[in-house]
Scaffold this active site. Structure first.
Site, PDB file in Angstrom:
ATOM      1  N   TYR A 112      15.780 -21.974   5.349  1.00 24.72           N
ATOM      2  CA  TYR A 112      15.517 -21.102   6.412  1.00 24.72           C
ATOM      3  C   TYR A 112      16.579 -20.016   6.458  1.00 24.72           C
ATOM      4  O   TYR A 112      17.322 -20.126   6.050  1.00 24.72           O
ATOM      5  CB  TYR A 112      15.138 -21.853   7.724  1.00 24.72           C
ATOM      6  N   TYR A 161      31.044 -20.382   5.910  1.00 24.50           N
ATOM      7  CA  TYR A 161      30.753 -20.500   7.199  1.00 24.50           C
ATOM      8  C   TYR A 161      31.713 -21.441   7.891  1.00 24.50           C
ATOM      9  O   TYR A 161      31.589 -21.506   9.284  1.00 24.50           O
ATOM     10  CB  TYR A 161      29.197 -21.064   7.428  1.00 24.50           C
ATOM     11  N   VAL A 164      21.457 -13.591   6.050  1.00 20.85           N
ATOM     12  CA  VAL A 164      22.500 -12.961   6.310  1.00 20.85           C
ATOM     13  C   VAL A 164      22.903 -12.249   4.928  1.00 20.85           C
ATOM     14  O   VAL A 164      23.299 -12.790   3.735  1.00 20.85           O
ATOM     15  CB  VAL A 164      23.669 -13.933   6.661  1.00 20.85           C
ATOM     16  N   THR A 165      23.162 -10.959   5.028  1.00 17.05           N
ATOM     17  CA  THR A 165      23.594 -10.259   3.987  1.00 17.05           C
ATOM     18  C   THR A 165      24.550  -9.058   4.130  1.00 17.05           C
ATOM     19  O   THR A 165      24.304  -8.526   5.314  1.00 17.05           O
ATOM     20  CB  THR A 165      22.318  -9.504   3.057  1.00 17.05           C
ATOM     21  N   ARG A 204      31.902 -11.003   9.664  1.00 17.50           N
ATOM     22  CA  ARG A 204      32.372 -11.505  10.739  1.00 17.50           C
ATOM     23  C   ARG A 204      31.637 -10.933  11.951  1.00 17.50           C
ATOM     24  O   ARG A 204      31.220 -11.942  13.082  1.00 17.50           O
ATOM     25  CB  ARG A 204      33.959 -11.255  11.144  1.00 17.50           C
TER      26      ARG A 204
END
Length: 434
Positions: free
Chosen positions: A434, A152, A111-112, A124
């Site tokens: 992960y 998160y 997630v970047t 989002r």
């Protein structure tokens, strides 16, 4: 058990529409296309502040990416060959549950969001898009490991699988544990990844919270990837039990401490499928010649190390969050795991995204098997947000602690019953990222 291939799930239309209104394209990336694949991998490296990947590194890592559902966000005003400004990927992996069964989990990674595109609703869109995709595919739980822990919770994830980080002063700690029958022997690096993968796959079924690894992960630990700056330092040993079977593997590096001719041993991964295997590998590390310090992370909270040494004050233990989970389907998630005590309670769950919202009657019998039914016409005995339920799910976070923090609402007796039911033995663990 067969699980769905996440690559067959289309891009979430809600996220597509939201980002399109801001001049951004949200779409799946085709890893059969060389240019798209390289661009995506470079964006991931940039997002995690890594160095520009070499052609060798891109080639080595591509197989792992190609097995996953890769989603990118692209700025329409950028050049035709510009890198994506945001990335996320996912796959469905087995998650070990309390009781030893497993459930398909929607694993989320890479997630970047580029520093040039913050505050535009991209994160989002990425996270909610993944959750909607998972729910549409019938996957009841999502999970991830995080570099930033404050992001998160707003999407319903809860820190569910804590981990211990150990630092051992070997001269003070000494050794008081038993000496297991069997032997410890060195493993050549070209065989190390295969040994790790085989032992981990057998061992992961013993603890809730574990997921299956993959070849790229084992290659990384074993130091056989070109992007590993410490690859030449990597060493490995395996433990064979008295019958000659390999039951554990330890991968580590050694670094000299400030010209002292003494070294620090950094555990990359210690995997044992028996108590003897774990003890034998810890003994090898703690009693290694010329080693004054041993460090290891992602260890279970009930790791025996502090009890294996002569002086437990030579072992510093730091507990931190590691595995995060997100319940999407309350019925499927709770009926899949086993519980440690009977329970009959109505749980009110608040979920801003709607997946788990409602009142749920949870009845657990003497075997630890749950029956779950929606009872929206009934008052709740205990109330919590979906993030709190997700934290409880693997059995590694105490309901009493969440109650004390104001995250679970109910009387003390009900919370205690919840605690006794949800706790898992042995302690949940997740020993990889992960």
């Amino acid at each position: 058990m067969a699980f769905i291939d996440a690559r067959g799930i289309p891009a979430d239309q809600t996220s597509v529409d939201r980002l399109a209104a801001n001049g951004l394209d949200y779409r799946l990336v085709d890893f059969q296309d060389d240019a798209q694949a390289a661009s995506y991998q470079r964006a991931v490296a940039r997002g995690f502040l890594g160095s520009e990947p070499t052609a060798e590194a891109l080639s080595a890592e591509r197989a792992t990416f190609a097995e996953r559902r890769n989603t990118g966000v692209f700025d329409r005003t950028g050049a035709e060959n510009a890198l994506p400004v945001a990335t996320v990927n996912s796959w469905v992996t087995p998650l070990t549950l309390p009781g030893g069964d497993e459930l398909g989990m929607w694993a989320i990674s890479v997630v970047t969001v580029a520093g040039t595109h913050r505050r535009r609703g991209i994160a989002r869109a990425l996270l909610e898009g993944e959750l909607r995709a998972a729910a549409s595919a019938g996957v009841p739980v999502a999970g991830l490991t995080v570099s930033e822990a404050t992001i998160y919770g707003r999407y319903g994830f809860g820190a569910a699988v804590p981990a211990a980080r150990f630092s051992v002063d070997t001269r003070r700690a000494g050794w008081a544990g038993h000496v297991p029958a069997g032997s410890v022997e060195y493993v050549e690096r070209d065989a190390l990844a295969a040994e790790l993968g085989a032992v981990h796959e057998r061992a992961r079924h013993a603890r809730a919270g574990q997921i299956a690894g993959w070849q790229g992960r084992w290659d990384g630990y074993a130091g056989v990837t070109g992007s590993d700056a410490e690859r030449e330092k990597v060493r490995g040993v395996r433990y064979r039990d008295a019958s000659g079977e390999v039951r554990g593997v330890l991968v580590y590096t050694l670094t000299e401490i400030d010209g002292t001719f003494r070294s620090a041993l950094q555990v990359r991964l210690l995997v044992g499928e028996t108590t003897d295997a774990v003890a034998a590998l810890w003994r090898f590390a703690v009693q290694h010649d010329l080693v004054d310090q041993v460090t290891a992370d992602l260890r279970p909270l009930d790791d025996p190390l502090p009890w294996l040494v002569a002086d437990a004050r030579g072992v510093t233990q730091e507990v931190h969050d590691h595995g995060w989970l997100r319940v999407l389907d309350v019925d499927a998630a709770l009926t899949a795991r086993r519980f440690s005590a009977p329970l009959d309670v109505v749980i009110g769950i608040d979920d801003p995204l709607g997946f788990a919202q409602g009142h749920w009657r949870v009845q657990i019998d003497d075997r630890g098997v749950a029956t779950v039914s929606r009872t929206d016409d009934q008052g709740a005995d205990v109330r919590m947000g979906v993030a709190a339920l997700s934290s409880l799910y693997a059995g590694g976070v105490r309901a009493a602690a969440l109650h004390g923090a104001g995250l679970i609402h109910g009387d003390a007796a009900t919370v205690e019953r919840l605690d006794r039911a949800f706790i898992s033995f042995p302690a949940p663990s997740l020993d990889i990222w992960y």
